[in-house]
Design a protein around this motif. Structure first.
Motif, PDB file in Angstrom:
ATOM      1  N   SER A   1      -3.058   5.510  -3.707  1.00  0.00           N
ATOM      2  CA  SER A   1      -3.633   6.787  -3.927  1.00  0.00           C
ATOM      3  C   SER A   1      -2.817   7.760  -4.798  1.00  0.00           C
ATOM      4  CB  SER A   1      -3.866   7.659  -2.657  1.00  0.00           C
ATOM      5  OG  SER A   1      -2.536   7.745  -2.051  1.00  0.00           O
ATOM      6  N   ASP A   2      -1.742   7.564  -4.947  1.00  0.00           N
ATOM      7  CA  ASP A   2      -0.964   8.307  -5.842  1.00  0.00           C
ATOM      8  C   ASP A   2      -0.986   7.711  -7.404  1.00  0.00           C
ATOM      9  OD1 ASP A   2       0.308   6.314  -4.262  1.00  0.00           O
ATOM     10  OD2 ASP A   2       2.299   6.809  -5.113  1.00  0.00           O
ATOM     11  N   GLY A   3      -1.685   6.550  -7.550  1.00  0.00           N
ATOM     12  CA  GLY A   3      -1.716   6.105  -8.761  1.00  0.00           C
ATOM     13  C   GLY A   3      -3.100   5.767  -8.948  1.00  0.00           C
ATOM     14  N   ARG A   4      -4.214   5.837  -8.047  1.00  0.00           N
ATOM     15  CA  ARG A   4      -5.531   5.958  -8.145  1.00  0.00           C
ATOM     16  C   ARG A   4      -6.089   4.574  -8.754  1.00  0.00           C
ATOM     17  NH1 ARG A   4      -7.334  11.525 -11.230  1.00  0.00           N
ATOM     18  NH2 ARG A   4      -9.431  10.574 -10.608  1.00  0.00           N
ATOM     19  N   TYR A   5      -5.428   3.620  -8.079  1.00  0.00           N
ATOM     20  CA  TYR A   5      -5.769   2.184  -8.416  1.00  0.00           C
ATOM     21  C   TYR A   5      -5.568   1.113  -7.274  1.00  0.00           C
ATOM     22  CZ  TYR A   5      -0.750   1.184  -8.775  1.00  0.00           C
ATOM     23  OH  TYR A   5       0.542   1.169  -8.589  1.00  0.00           O
ATOM     24  N   LEU A   6      -6.364   0.188  -7.122  1.00  0.00           N
ATOM     25  CA  LEU A   6      -6.491  -0.731  -6.101  1.00  0.00           C
ATOM     26  C   LEU A   6      -5.613  -2.050  -6.415  1.00  0.00           C
ATOM     27  CD1 LEU A   6      -8.343  -1.470  -3.369  1.00  0.00           C
ATOM     28  CD2 LEU A   6      -9.152  -3.107  -4.753  1.00  0.00           C
ATOM     29  N   LEU A   7      -4.866  -2.539  -5.485  1.00  0.00           N
ATOM     30  CA  LEU A   7      -3.966  -3.743  -5.951  1.00  0.00           C
ATOM     31  C   LEU A   7      -4.631  -4.876  -4.781  1.00  0.00           C
ATOM     32  CD1 LEU A   7      -0.322  -2.853  -5.560  1.00  0.00           C
ATOM     33  CD2 LEU A   7      -1.480  -3.197  -7.581  1.00  0.00           C
ATOM     34  N   PHE A   8      -4.783  -6.117  -5.313  1.00  0.00           N
ATOM     35  CA  PHE A   8      -5.145  -7.156  -4.482  1.00  0.00           C
ATOM     36  C   PHE A   8      -4.581  -8.439  -4.793  1.00  0.00           C
ATOM     37  CE2 PHE A   8      -8.117  -6.997  -7.785  1.00  0.00           C
ATOM     38  CZ  PHE A   8      -8.489  -8.536  -8.085  1.00  0.00           C
ATOM     39  N   ASN A   9      -4.328  -9.372  -3.827  1.00  0.00           N
ATOM     40  CA  ASN A   9      -3.883 -10.496  -4.107  1.00  0.00           C
ATOM     41  C   ASN A   9      -4.539 -11.842  -4.440  1.00  0.00           C
ATOM     42  OD1 ASN A   9      -1.012  -9.659  -3.628  1.00  0.00           O
ATOM     43  ND2 ASN A   9      -1.509  -9.815  -1.369  1.00  0.00           N
ATOM     44  N   ASP A  10      -4.192 -12.673  -5.363  1.00  0.00           N
ATOM     45  CA  ASP A  10      -4.877 -13.959  -5.734  1.00  0.00           C
ATOM     46  C   ASP A  10      -3.887 -14.901  -5.310  1.00  0.00           C
ATOM     47  OD1 ASP A  10      -6.242 -16.054  -6.822  1.00  0.00           O
ATOM     48  OD2 ASP A  10      -5.916 -15.637  -8.722  1.00  0.00           O
ATOM     49  N   ILE A  11      -4.184 -15.313  -4.016  1.00  0.00           N
ATOM     50  CA  ILE A  11      -3.430 -16.154  -3.445  1.00  0.00           C
ATOM     51  C   ILE A  11      -3.046 -17.639  -4.044  1.00  0.00           C
ATOM     52  CG2 ILE A  11      -2.690 -17.651  -1.259  1.00  0.00           C
ATOM     53  CD1 ILE A  11      -3.992 -15.578   0.306  1.00  0.00           C
ATOM     54  N   GLN A  12      -4.181 -17.872  -4.541  1.00  0.00           N
ATOM     55  CA  GLN A  12      -4.303 -19.418  -5.604  1.00  0.00           C
ATOM     56  C   GLN A  12      -3.127 -19.211  -6.563  1.00  0.00           C
ATOM     57  OE1 GLN A  12      -6.033 -21.939  -4.937  1.00  0.00           O
ATOM     58  NE2 GLN A  12      -5.407 -23.041  -6.944  1.00  0.00           N
TER      59      GLN A  12
END
Length: 326
Positions: free
Chosen positions: A64-75
């Motif tokens: 929220s403080d950066g206004r972005y989303l992180l997600f993982n690509d396990i591959q």
């Protein structure tokens, strides 16, 4: 966590940003769904081309403080960064095939790592603290997902993988509790076949856990000491069906509605486990879910290969959790 430069690295391996409206649909099975989402709401495909035999796209987490989303690509063992209106970029290399993520009360990212079989915390100086990698002298199997309670307590699932446990591994697929100061660790749930995603009710009195093998979500009342009252173990909702998809990552909003993947899409249930509707996105599985946006009314979700979003009417429970007065 240290990002890979201001703009990140360009995506490779055929991963692309899509910014396209999905051909999916939103189905209503109860009138109460109208309080949560419009069935005409577009399902947006934001980025695709992730996942593979090693693992899928996973672990979305709104910063929220950066206004972005992180997600993982396990591959590829990469952490991706998606900023609304921009292309997804690589935020971090060598995540140790991280799966689920959350933030603690101080905003530090906590991650469940497959490759190293541990749960870790990323410090502001870039160092990594091991939250858990063993229990009673036995190595964890393969931590999968993680959440943090408003008192700082960390809960995570350890379902294992396809390989049989070795003699120095824990012998069951469990759910664990680690105190906020990392001083103690307890096994809180031991009656599941493949524990996966987990979430707390808004008042934190109930712990919900997805059992992907049994294709249902279970509920447990929590005791004042943070342990689960095992005699209250019960099936909250069964999400089995003829279409592909099982419960994986789960989330709960401020009204207590629970969101989970299941047969044929992403389901929304009320706080009693009644199915209100389903987001049919056309992918084989819903791997994980996150709330985000400036107003916490955007539902992000990953499938094996793709990041999607859809707008909600209801406010989510923010991450990190707000510390409560005791």
């Amino acid at each position: 966590m240290r990002l890979m430069g201001a703009a990140g690295l360009a995506m490779t391996r055929g991963a692309t940003s899509a910014f396209a409206q999905s051909a999916g649909r939103i189905e209503s099975t109860a009138p109460e769904l109208a309080n949560i989402i419009n069935t005409s709401e577009p399902i947006r495909q934001l980025a695709t081309g992730f996942g593979g035999d090693i693992g899928p796209a996973e672990g979305p987490l709104w910063i929220s403080d950066g206004r972005y989303l992180l997600f993982n690509d396990i591959q590829t063992a990469r952490r991706m960064k998606y900023t609304p209106g921009s292309a997804a970029t690589v935020a971090m290399e060598k995540t140790n095939e991280a799966n689920g993520m959350t933030r603690d009360l101080q905003g530090r990212i906590i991650s469940a790592e497959h490759l190293t079989r541990r749960v870790t915390r990323y410090e502001p100086d870039g160092s990594v603290t091991v939250v858990a990698n063993s229990f009673q002298g036995k190595r964890l199997l393969r931590p999968n997902d993680v959440i943090v309670k408003s008192d700082g307590t960390i809960y995570f699932t350890d379902p294992g993988g396809n390989a049989a446990p070795e003699q120095w591994d824990v012998t069951l697929s469990g759910v664990y509790r680690v105190s906020g100061d990392l001083g103690s660790m307890s096994l809180v749930v031991d009656d599941m076949v493949r524990p996966n995603g987990l979430a707390l009710s808004p008042d934190e009195s109930i712990l919900y856990i997805a059992d992907s093998r049994r294709r249902h979500v279970r509920a447990y009342d929590l005791l004042p000491n943070g342990m689960a009252a095992m005699e209250t173990s019960r099936v909250f909702v069964d999400l089995n069906g003829a279409e592909p998809g099982v419960p994986d990552g789960i989330k709960v909003d401020t009204a207590g509605n629970l969101y989970s993947g299941g047969a044929g899409g992403l389901y929304i249930m009320d706080n009693k486990g009644r199915k209100l509707g389903r987001i049919v996105h056309g992918q084989p599985a819903t791997t994980n879910i996150a709330f985000g946006g400036d107003d916490w009314k955007t539902l992000y979700f990953t499938t094996r290969s793709t990041l999607f979003s859809v707008n909600l009417k209801i406010v989510a429970i923010p991450v990190p959790a707000k510390k409560r007065a005791r």
